[in-house]
Design a protein around this motif. Sequence first.
Motif, mmCIF file in Angstrom:
data_model
loop_
_atom_site.group_PDB
_atom_site.id
_atom_site.type_symbol
_atom_site.label_atom_id
_atom_site.label_comp_id
_atom_site.label_asym_id
_atom_site.label_seq_id
_atom_site.Cartn_x
_atom_site.Cartn_y
_atom_site.Cartn_z
ATOM 1 N N PRO A 151 11.810 5.603 -0.819
ATOM 2 C CA PRO A 151 12.458 4.982 0.513
ATOM 3 C C PRO A 151 11.421 5.368 1.672
ATOM 4 C CG PRO A 151 13.568 6.873 0.087
ATOM 5 C CD PRO A 151 12.698 6.715 -1.162
ATOM 6 N N TRP A 152 10.372 6.391 1.490
ATOM 7 C CA TRP A 152 9.233 6.696 2.311
ATOM 8 C C TRP A 152 8.612 5.366 2.596
ATOM 9 C CZ3 TRP A 152 9.569 9.222 -2.066
ATOM 10 C CH2 TRP A 152 8.658 8.661 -3.061
ATOM 11 N N VAL A 209 -4.601 4.612 9.707
ATOM 12 C CA VAL A 209 -3.995 4.850 8.224
ATOM 13 C C VAL A 209 -2.542 5.240 8.520
ATOM 14 C CG1 VAL A 209 -4.387 6.117 6.086
ATOM 15 C CG2 VAL A 209 -6.284 5.297 7.367
ATOM 16 N N ARG A 210 -1.517 4.501 7.745
ATOM 17 C CA ARG A 210 -0.319 5.085 7.581
ATOM 18 C C ARG A 210 -0.055 6.012 6.280
ATOM 19 N NH1 ARG A 210 4.590 2.882 5.513
ATOM 20 N NH2 ARG A 210 6.441 3.180 7.199
ATOM 21 N N VAL A 211 0.231 7.270 6.583
ATOM 22 C CA VAL A 211 0.417 8.323 5.778
ATOM 23 C C VAL A 211 1.725 8.938 5.461
ATOM 24 C CG1 VAL A 211 -0.619 10.887 5.170
ATOM 25 C CG2 VAL A 211 -2.030 8.949 6.208
ATOM 26 N N HIS A 212 1.992 9.321 4.324
ATOM 27 C CA HIS A 212 3.419 10.075 3.966
ATOM 28 C C HIS A 212 2.831 11.433 3.804
ATOM 29 C CE1 HIS A 212 6.475 11.246 1.152
ATOM 30 N NE2 HIS A 212 7.104 11.105 2.334
ATOM 31 N N ILE A 232 6.357 10.107 8.085
ATOM 32 C CA ILE A 232 5.460 9.162 8.108
ATOM 33 C C ILE A 232 4.636 9.391 9.413
ATOM 34 C CG2 ILE A 232 5.076 6.682 8.163
ATOM 35 C CD1 ILE A 232 6.054 7.540 5.538
ATOM 36 N N ILE A 233 3.345 9.684 9.067
ATOM 37 C CA ILE A 233 2.419 9.642 10.406
ATOM 38 C C ILE A 233 1.497 8.476 10.366
ATOM 39 C CG2 ILE A 233 2.646 12.312 10.591
ATOM 40 C CD1 ILE A 233 0.137 12.637 9.303
#
Lengths: 678, 367
Positions: free
Chosen positions: A147-148, A242-245, A258-259
Amino acid sequence: MAKHKRSYRLPYDQDALFSGSEINRGRPIKFKLENRIIHGYVGDTILSALLASGIDSVGLHDGQPVALSENFCPPVLIQPRKGQEQCVLPMDRTPALDGLEMTLYGLSKNTPKPVRPKIYNTFSGLWKKTNPSLDFEIEEQSLPYGPWLDMAEQESFDFDLVVVGGGIAGMSAALTGAKNGIKVALVEKQSVLGGDAMFFGAIEGEKRPEDFVRELVAELKNSPLVETFMLSEALSADQDGVRVHKISVAQGAISSKIIKLVAAHTVLATGVIEKLPLFCGNRLPGVIGAKSAFHMAAKFGIWRGETVALNTVSSAASQTLLLAADMGVKVINLTDARPNPKSRFIEFAKAYGISLATGTLIMSAVQENDQSLTVQLGLSSDNSKPTGEKIILDQLVVNGGWHPNLQLWHGAGGKLMWSGNTQQLCAEGEVFGLILAGSCNGERHMSECKLSGEQVVLSMLGSQDNKGKIALNIANYESEDGTLPVSNLNLEHSNCYLDMNTSLMRPLPKLQTNFWKQLLVLQKKDPEILQGGNHGTCLGDVVAKVILGEISPKIAGVFAAERCGYLGALTLQDKDVQPQSPSSLTPQLPPPFLMGRFGSLAQVIKISLQGMQHVEVGCLIYADHENFLPDAAIGVVVGANSSEKQIVFAYLDKNYCAKNSHFVLKNGTQSVPATPDF
Amino acid sequence: MTNSNIENFDVGIVGASLASALLAGLLARDHKQKTCLFLNQTAQHQLSREIGLSFNCAMRPETWTMQNLALAETLPIITKIGGANAVKKTSGLLMCHNEATADALSHMYHYLHAIDYEIERLAQNEYPHCAAAYGIDNLRLIRPSVFWPALINWLNVVGVTVFDWQGLQIGTKKRQSIRVNLTQQKVEVGQLVLADEAAILALGEQTETGSLFEKKNYCTVITQPLEKTTETLILNPEHAFCARVRPDGAFEILCEGDFTQLERQFSNNIMANGVLSEKKVHLTGRAIFPSIRTVDGAPFAGKLGRSNIWGSAGFGQMSVFFAPMIARLICSKSTPDEANYFAVRGNNKKRNSVQIFDGCAMENERI
């Protein structure tokens, strides 16, 4: 002959590479998954603890078990407890903590457990055999998406440069940025830096990989301008960053968020992915890629059983086998699909007394009742005939070569081009804000990767300090990687997969033009369904499809553009669901599709029905009761006045619009007499 | 390059669809034309840009007559080429949300009912979010995964030369022939046929299409498989929405507009009507592509201008079934009924003087 009972953790040897550098064997832990108690050590991930406990199958797909691996594992739902909030996390990246309780995310409560004979249940307690499967019904529901992937960004941080990948190239890029005074974020999926340097090893004239990595890590620690994000997976990259988990452990609790790492430039140093040789049974528990086997052993001391064989087309993979032999694992043989490979590892293997066969590939692997594997070998030169030699072992390590990990590049709209020489999908063109570095950009050795990381950042900063490409003279000794081994696939056994990823995509059956064969073959295996499971195709699938000739190399990039990577979801949008009232049946001008249908002079007139009738728009009107074929219709109902239900509006042939006309309206099976109403 | 190196053909077909490939084969086999096909070879491996189905929402009785004739003629051809598995029998759900479309469908329903077509009106309370809903049985769905490879083999058997259309340019147009320039080759054809929307979009500017067509963006997706189910189709003429539910529970969806539009239509047509209980479905493929449609919603078949360049578009899901009729039209062998039908569906004054609106996607679409 493989033993019935096997161990999953190698013995500890502090000088050995396969010692399990991440785990602390002095600090055992236990946690619960689906009410099963799992034992592990501090430093284990949930996945490594499961594998160490002998759980190495996710469940059945088309009746065959599929291996649990870092590329194919369901997310877990961590249950809340004191200080721990409920959350869903990836099994392969989440540290195992003592006392955690979790379930498999997406595993239906109604999922039936596998039917085992009563005798199994009665005596299973006596021999305490571990159920090797998570019993995930892959066939019915496949693995759920984490789900992240769709979660909103919770925090954002500004940098000048984001580097994805903490290998040699990534670390070099980050350090070069910092040395030039810019603020850098370094994103690494694993809990340690170094990437695959240890796996690929050094070439002549290079430092030992452990020294290479140690020096770079030490420099990073002393560089205040570099912030490192460990256990952090880059989900997407674009010109904004960049989208990071990111997974964090603090005060005995695990959390994730999520950052967004905002930067004008992103260096992708995402390394390479291992290709899976194509043979039936290539994803059975016990079959593992050489790189995965290496990392599992090096980080967590995990090795399945006591006997192993390797089939490879890449020299680097052989090192894994030699290191396993050092730890007391019995090596059955080392086979190389290349006809006459040269490698220092092959020379070492000879020195170890390991049985060696070249020009050999795997024809098939079958799981036996005691979980061991029976492997049929064949010749690369004639992949249709087995050699007759069968080996029985606990673990089969395979390597089909490499392809660059360009998932983020591709997700950002980067083009891909097929390279026939290397059987790889390579990056083509440019994506604004993204730069490729290291082995994902074709560099092969540590020195090249280091230089590549430095150069892309210097180039980005506009520096003229270009040191050029390092000339490495290795071709004389180490053979080039071979082509992907493909056995003559017997598609009746459908457990041959194109890649190790979540898509579960399999080769397409050959088209049967014979009618009876069609009935027999295609009815059983619908080619559309064989094309994949519930996840998007991965680049590895596309590579295998090109090699198998299922798609032309020319269109591999186009195919990948539509199908590869995480493509999002369709969600129910309640606000859009507007109940619509049925037609108001008020008279309008005849719609354009009726123009000319009942003569050029047809008119809309009121007609009166004999008796109270509910009629619908579209009811056809006929001149008499004789002929109710639509070609004989003289008009059609186009609307009704709701206050006078016996009156409707009709679009009628002019000849029937006279005051004394009579006609018949066909309302379903009913015939209703009608006249014009003036 | 000398003229002796230029290959000559009677007819050249340009296309990316099953319809264009079948048309090329039929011209070669049935009409003995030396035919070449300029095929967009990526089409077979892209997400579906078309759903080959034996049903089109058509408002004109004459179009239904033609559709029924086309189906009866082409179905045996398809099964002969691709085998029994090239076509599947299935059922469909036809629905809409706005009143004008509901009225249009009601007209179509009563016409189809009168000719004993297997269509039934569904109870309003079962589909409360719809203005109208109908069930259609006995639909025939073409399975491209089976039919495409068989069709390519068959083209070889009937002697059609297949070129990749990449880099194709229309060269000199003479009275008797048209020069076609490919990347590494030149071909001369007596007649050139832009046999589908993709071909007209790609090469229409080099011809005289006038204001017949308008450009639209379309979106296509495939979702993850869900629960195994019976294959079915969900159609809504508003926004040209067409969803195919595969036996493994995956949805293949085509829709006019962008991804946001598709998502909204998916909510309205699939989720809101209880066809799917999930609130979220992941995608395994997605693409946006441009295409064209006829401005008046009616099919088009005929010459695009004064030269020997033909066009064919607007036959919707049934385009592949019209291939034999288009082949006869090009060879001037149409039956009288076909000739009458196509006479007002070409690029001529008759088309403008006679209202032949076939589409039922209304101008005042609200959803």
